[in-house]
Design a protein around this motif. Structure first.
Motif, PDB file in Angstrom:
ATOM      1  N   SER A   1      18.389 -50.620  -6.497  1.00 21.15           N
ATOM      2  CA  SER A   1      18.430 -51.457  -7.698  1.00 21.15           C
ATOM      3  C   SER A   1      19.803 -51.448  -8.358  1.00 21.15           C
ATOM      4  O   SER A   1      20.144 -52.376  -9.099  1.00 21.15           O
ATOM      5  N   ALA A   2      20.587 -50.401  -8.119  1.00 22.46           N
ATOM      6  CA  ALA A   2      21.914 -50.310  -8.733  1.00 22.46           C
ATOM      7  C   ALA A   2      22.986 -50.997  -7.896  1.00 22.46           C
ATOM      8  O   ALA A   2      23.858 -51.697  -8.437  1.00 22.46           O
ATOM      9  N   PHE A   3      22.930 -50.839  -6.570  1.00 22.65           N
ATOM     10  CA  PHE A   3      24.002 -51.349  -5.720  1.00 22.65           C
ATOM     11  C   PHE A   3      23.677 -52.710  -5.092  1.00 22.65           C
ATOM     12  O   PHE A   3      24.558 -53.382  -4.592  1.00 22.65           O
ATOM     13  N   LEU A   4      22.413 -53.095  -5.100  1.00 26.84           N
ATOM     14  CA  LEU A   4      21.976 -54.445  -4.738  1.00 26.84           C
ATOM     15  C   LEU A   4      22.585 -54.950  -3.421  1.00 26.84           C
ATOM     16  O   LEU A   4      23.326 -55.941  -3.390  1.00 26.84           O
ATOM     17  N   PRO A   5      22.273 -54.287  -2.316  1.00 27.51           N
ATOM     18  CA  PRO A   5      22.793 -54.754  -1.024  1.00 27.51           C
ATOM     19  C   PRO A   5      22.291 -56.156  -0.700  1.00 27.51           C
ATOM     20  O   PRO A   5      21.174 -56.528  -1.057  1.00 27.51           O
ATOM     21  N   GLN A   6      23.133 -56.918  -0.007  1.00 31.05           N
ATOM     22  CA  GLN A   6      22.782 -58.293   0.332  1.00 31.05           C
ATOM     23  C   GLN A   6      22.664 -58.526   1.830  1.00 31.05           C
ATOM     24  O   GLN A   6      22.161 -59.558   2.258  1.00 31.05           O
TER      25      GLN A   6
ATOM     26  N   THR B   1      16.678 -57.510  -3.427  1.00 29.36           N
ATOM     27  CA  THR B   1      17.994 -57.144  -3.964  1.00 29.36           C
ATOM     28  C   THR B   1      19.044 -58.237  -3.798  1.00 29.36           C
ATOM     29  O   THR B   1      19.950 -58.358  -4.628  1.00 29.36           O
ATOM     30  N   ALA B   2      18.948 -59.020  -2.736  1.00 28.47           N
ATOM     31  CA  ALA B   2      20.008 -59.984  -2.445  1.00 28.47           C
ATOM     32  C   ALA B   2      20.038 -61.161  -3.411  1.00 28.47           C
ATOM     33  O   ALA B   2      21.037 -61.882  -3.497  1.00 28.47           O
ATOM     34  N   THR B   3      18.970 -61.354  -4.152  1.00 25.98           N
ATOM     35  CA  THR B   3      18.914 -62.491  -5.079  1.00 25.98           C
ATOM     36  C   THR B   3      19.416 -62.134  -6.479  1.00 25.98           C
ATOM     37  O   THR B   3      19.574 -63.023  -7.320  1.00 25.98           O
ATOM     38  N   ALA B   4      19.664 -60.841  -6.726  1.00 24.94           N
ATOM     39  CA  ALA B   4      20.104 -60.404  -8.054  1.00 24.94           C
ATOM     40  C   ALA B   4      21.630 -60.432  -8.143  1.00 24.94           C
ATOM     41  O   ALA B   4      22.333 -60.126  -7.181  1.00 24.94           O
TER      42      ALA B   4
END
Length: 338
Positions: free
Chosen positions: A143-148, A175-178
Motif C-alpha cells: 500500500s505504501a510503494f504501490l508497485p505497477q 496497487t497499479a491504479t493508485a
C-alpha cells in the motif's frame, strides 16, 4: 547484594538538558534484582525495581523489554551491546527494516483496506489462514510503494517468484491504479527516513518482541505450576488469562521440550470414552498427525456439527495427539538404539 552489571544511560530533554540514569543487576543468595535509577539535575535519585526473583531467564526478559522501552524514549547507553544478544542488523536487514518503517508511516489506507478485503476473500475461498497468504507487514508495503508491474512487485521484501505468480495479478490490480509520488527502485527510502525516528522505531520493535518473550515465559511457568498442582484447563485459563487454544499450543510446546503434561491430559480426557480415544488414535495412524480436520472427519463424520461447537472436539484431538506423538517418538528412539 552484589552488583554484577551496571550501565549508565543518558538522553537529551526538551530543553536540551542531558538526563542521566543507571541500569543495574544485582544478586544475593540466588535472588536476582534488576533496577533503574533516575538522576535529577539536582543530583537526587529515584529508584525503580523492575524485577526480583530466582529466575535468570525471566529477569533477562524483563531487562530486555524495559530497556527497549527506555531506549525507545531516547536513552542511549554508555556501553553498547546492552541487549546481550546478536543484533544481526546488517546493511541488507537495515534496508528492509527501513522499508517497513516507511510503509507503516506512509501507507495508502484505502489501498491497504482493499488488500485486506482481498485477503479475507481469498483466504475463505482457499480455506487458509489469512496470514499464510500475506502478512499485515507485506500488505502495508504494497500500500505504501504501490508497485505497477511484476518487476516492481518482486522488489518488495517477502515476495518471491512463487508468491508473485500466485497472487501478483490480484495485488497489481489494486496497487497499479493508485497514484504514487515515488517510483522504483526503492533506494530513495533511505534518504526519506529520519535516522533518529528510525532508531526509536527499531527499539519499539524490540520492545514488542521482548514483551512477547516475557509473556511466553510467564505462561510456561503458570502452566508448569498449575499442571503439577492438578489444575484443569479452566483453572489454567483463569490463572494465565489466555484462551484455551493458546493454552493448548503452550502445552504442546512443553511436551515437545520434554516436560510431562500427562496429568493434565488424564484430567481432560477422563470423561471421554476409551472407544472414542482409540478411534482418534487409529485415525492418526492412518492419516498422520499433521492436520486435525481430516482426523475430525474420519472420527466423527464428514457432516459432523455439534450443537456446542467443534472447539471441544478439536481439543480432544490435540490432547490425544500429544500422547500419539510421544509414543511415536519413544518408538523411534527404541528403534534407533536396537
Amino acid at each position: 547484594m552484589q552488583i554484577v552489571f551496571m550501565n549508565r544511560l543518558s538522553r537529551c530533554s526538551t530543553v536540551e538538558e542531558e538526563i542521566f540514569a543507571q541500569l543495574w543487576i544485582g544478586e544475593e543468595e540466588g535472588v536476582w534484582s534488576l533496577g533503574w535509577r533516575d538522576f535529577s539535575s539536582g543530583g537526587e535519585s529515584e529508584d525503580h525495581l523492575w524485577y526480583e526473583g530466582g529466575s535468570w531467564n525471566e529477569m533477562l526478559c524483563v531487562y530486555r523489554h524495559e530497556l527497549a522501552v527506555k531506549m525507545g524514549d531516547g536513552y542511549r547507553p554508555l556501553i553498547d551491546g546492552v541487549f546481550h544478544e546478536e543484533d544481526g542488523l546488517n546493511s541488507r536487514n537495515q534496508e528492509q527494516q527501513k522499508l517497513q518503517f516507511y510503509s507503516e508511516h506512509h501507507g495508502n489506507e484505502q489501498v491497504y483496506e482493499q488488500l485486506c478485503a482481498w485477503r479475507r476473500g481469498r483466504a475463505s475461498s482457499e480455506r487458509k489462514a489469512p496470514y499464510i497468504l500475506a502478512s499485515n507487514r507485506l500488505l502495508r508495503m504494497l500500500s505504501a510503494f504501490l508497485p505497477q508491474t511484476l518487476e516492481e512487485l518482486l522488489q518488495i521484501p517477502g515476495i518471491g517468484e512463487t508468491k508473485a505468480a500466485q497472487y501478483g495479478p490480484d495485488w497489481l490490480a489494486i496497487t497499479a491504479t493508485a497514484a504514487r509520488e515515488h517510483g522504483f527502485p526503492l533506494k530513495w527510502v533511505h534518504e526519506a527516513v529520519g535516522e533518529e525516528a528510525f532508531i526509536s522505531w527499531l527499539y519499539k520493535q524490540k520492545e514488542i518482541k521482548y514483551k512477547k518473550q516475557l509473556e511466553h515465559l510467564r505462561l510456561r511457568r503458570v502452566l508448569l505450576q498449575g499442571i503439577e498442582g492438578g489444575n484443569d484447563m479452566d483453572q489454567l485459563k483463569a490463572a494465565s488469562g489466555v484462551g484455551r487454544r493458546e493454552l493448548l499450543e503452550a502445552v504442546e510446546e512443553l511436551e515437545k521440550d520434554g516436560y510431562s503434561v500427562e496429568k493434565l491430559i488424564e484430567q481432560e480426557l477422563g470423561e471421554v470414552p476409551g472407544s472414542e480415544q482409540q478411534a482418534i488414535w487409529q485415525a492418526y495412524e492412518e492419516l498422520g498427525d499433521m492436520f486435525l480436520k481430516p482426523v475430525l472427519h474420519k472420527v466423527y463424520g464428514e457432516d459432523f456439527a455439534a450443537a456446542e461447537g467443534l472447539d471441544m472436539y478439536y481439543e480432544r484431538l490435540r490432547l490425544v495427539r500429544i500422547r500419539f506423538r510421544r509414543a511415536q517418538h519413544t518408538t523411534s528412539e527404541l528403534s534407533a538404539t536396537s
